[in-house]
Scaffold this active site. Sequence first.
Site, mmCIF file in Angstrom:
data_model
loop_
_atom_site.group_PDB
_atom_site.id
_atom_site.type_symbol
_atom_site.label_atom_id
_atom_site.label_comp_id
_atom_site.label_asym_id
_atom_site.label_seq_id
_atom_site.Cartn_x
_atom_site.Cartn_y
_atom_site.Cartn_z
ATOM 1 N N TYR A 142 -3.450 5.516 8.989
ATOM 2 C CA TYR A 142 -3.241 4.135 8.543
ATOM 3 C C TYR A 142 -1.752 3.955 8.289
ATOM 4 O O TYR A 142 -1.128 4.789 7.609
ATOM 5 C CB TYR A 142 -4.024 3.874 7.260
ATOM 6 C CG TYR A 142 -3.761 2.521 6.636
ATOM 7 C CD1 TYR A 142 -3.059 2.404 5.432
ATOM 8 C CD2 TYR A 142 -4.198 1.343 7.237
ATOM 9 C CE1 TYR A 142 -2.821 1.167 4.846
ATOM 10 C CE2 TYR A 142 -3.969 0.103 6.650
ATOM 11 C CZ TYR A 142 -3.271 0.020 5.460
ATOM 12 O OH TYR A 142 -3.025 -1.197 4.896
ATOM 13 N N ASP A 237 5.312 8.681 9.729
ATOM 14 C CA ASP A 237 5.023 7.757 8.633
ATOM 15 C C ASP A 237 4.838 8.600 7.368
ATOM 16 O O ASP A 237 3.768 9.153 7.139
ATOM 17 C CB ASP A 237 3.757 6.952 8.953
ATOM 18 C CG ASP A 237 3.363 6.065 7.794
ATOM 19 O OD1 ASP A 237 2.431 5.245 7.952
ATOM 20 O OD2 ASP A 237 3.974 6.170 6.704
ATOM 21 N N LYS A 265 6.389 3.809 -1.488
ATOM 22 C CA LYS A 265 5.730 4.375 -2.666
ATOM 23 C C LYS A 265 6.689 5.035 -3.669
ATOM 24 O O LYS A 265 7.335 4.347 -4.452
ATOM 25 C CB LYS A 265 4.616 5.327 -2.221
ATOM 26 C CG LYS A 265 3.489 4.588 -1.435
ATOM 27 C CD LYS A 265 2.356 5.491 -1.058
ATOM 28 C CE LYS A 265 1.414 4.843 -0.056
ATOM 29 N NZ LYS A 265 0.349 4.053 -0.672
HETATM 30 P P1 KE4 Z 1 2.019 -0.599 1.891
HETATM 31 O O1 KE4 Z 1 2.281 -1.727 2.852
HETATM 32 O O2 KE4 Z 1 0.630 -0.672 1.286
HETATM 33 O O3 KE4 Z 1 3.125 -0.420 0.849
HETATM 34 O O4 KE4 Z 1 2.082 0.785 2.730
HETATM 35 C C1 KE4 Z 1 1.246 0.883 3.850
HETATM 36 C C2 KE4 Z 1 1.065 2.350 4.176
HETATM 37 C C3 KE4 Z 1 1.776 2.896 5.233
HETATM 38 N N1 KE4 Z 1 1.656 4.202 5.552
HETATM 39 C C4 KE4 Z 1 0.842 5.023 4.852
HETATM 40 C C5 KE4 Z 1 0.751 6.460 5.238
HETATM 41 C C6 KE4 Z 1 0.085 4.523 3.754
HETATM 42 O O5 KE4 Z 1 -0.723 5.355 3.067
HETATM 43 C C7 KE4 Z 1 0.196 3.163 3.410
HETATM 44 C C8 KE4 Z 1 -0.599 2.555 2.279
HETATM 45 N N2 KE4 Z 1 -1.571 3.392 1.667
HETATM 46 C C9 KE4 Z 1 -2.720 2.697 1.117
HETATM 47 C C10 KE4 Z 1 -3.781 3.683 0.615
HETATM 48 N N3 KE4 Z 1 -3.866 4.893 1.243
HETATM 49 C C11 KE4 Z 1 -2.287 1.788 0.010
HETATM 50 C C12 KE4 Z 1 -3.408 1.260 -0.854
HETATM 51 C C13 KE4 Z 1 -3.881 -0.113 -0.433
HETATM 52 O O6 KE4 Z 1 -3.886 -0.418 0.774
HETATM 53 O O7 KE4 Z 1 -4.259 -0.869 -1.358
#
Ligand code: KE4
Length: 425
Positions: A142, A237, A265
């Site tokens: 993801y 990523d 993060k």
């Molecule tokens: P954000 O756009 O949510 O800041 O980051 C997206 C993203 C990109 N790459 C990786 C490897 C990620 O894990 C994420 C976001 N992670 C999710 C949960 N695993 C965030 C939680 C959510 O979507 O509410």
Amino acid sequence: MQKSNELFQKALQLMPGGVNSPVRAFRSVGGTPFFTERAEGCRLFTADGASLIDYVCTWGPAIHGHNPPQIREAVARALEAGTSFGTPNPYEVDMAERIIDMVPSIERVRMCNSGTEATMSAIRLARGFTGRDKVVKFAGCYHGHVDSLLVKAGSGALTFGNPDSAGVPEAFARETVVLPFNDEAALREAFVTHGPNIAAVILEPYPANCGLIPPKEGYLQFLRDLCTEQGSILIFDEVMTGFRIAPGGVQEKEGITPDLTALGKIIGGGLPVGAFGGRADIMSCLAPEGPVYQAGTLSGNPLAMAAGIAALKMLETPGLYDDLASAGLRVASALRDTAEEKGIPLQVPQRGSMFAMFFTENPVENFDQAIASNADHFKAIFRHALDNGVYLAPSAFETCFISTTHDDNAITRTIEVLADAIKAL
Ligand code: KE4
């Protein structure tokens, strides 16, 4: 849960699913979410007065636990000067310098406001730099809600992506080639079929959005060599693993140098942030130096930068990563031992302070194997844990995080609760 339930009923009238991000709605584990009013150290304090040992850590950023004074004070100091300037500010230079120092492959960097923006921009940059259109991703990885990456494999080793979300045009999905992770033959076949048109290969080097799936020995190096051979951009990523697995992320741990890296993060210290960076020749294609456009009103926001800089400084604590890894190993080993005693098939992949649970006989090497695991067992564990004061990620296809504030008491209590949950299956 009366107050949380009342808040959730109101939220459902105002926001789709009552949440601002789907996974928080508890749809995959049942029940309704609790509302948090305060967080401190390894604990969340709910609107109903409950205290929970937190293994979500706001989905990764809280490596130092919640509300550490160093971050709180850094934000307060920055706040004295204002919340946003819309011009370059000294914090941006400090943050950029730290990221470039800490992440081996990053020669130049651009800040943005989320991990999604970081991966989206890295993909656009790779396409602009190579002049190619196709992007390879892996089922189960993801990368945020980027249109072109919200696609996943149908069955079979190699397929054109099918949209995984309404609103993503087939034309977008067609530019995305989705492969099974840990499958060298599938990768080689994709390059035979699409090679001259593959702009980039993007992956989480430790996929952690479908549980946690470590790469097979040699797989990341194989990926690196193939991208080099084919002139495709390798994008790590590390939004989740960056600064979590090691100061320089998985790329430092595994000794692999991607061409671009997406971050997020931890570098925001809990405030909205993203970043992407890598080879100087690729980054020089970015506006205003080059033709690839990318922008953001609040990119490099002084409060987010101040929080992130404080978080990065705290990572310099001697022994921090060893202690996190020891805690991760302690939890994983205890869960494995309990499941073995009970005769429950359980895999507990663990890397550093990250761990997941798959209720299945064999180690999970790809997404198809992950989704074949027993999600009902996970739901039962999740519910038992929550009822006993331990908050795991509300989905079998997420990863749990340990922070530096998960002390011996918290870990011991967690192991007791999860062992009881496994025994009750
Ligand atoms: P954000 O756009 O949510 O800041 O980051 C997206 C993203 C990109 N790459 C990786 C490897 C990620 O894990 C994420 C976001 N992670 C999710 C949960 N695993 C965030 C939680 C959510 O979507 O509410």
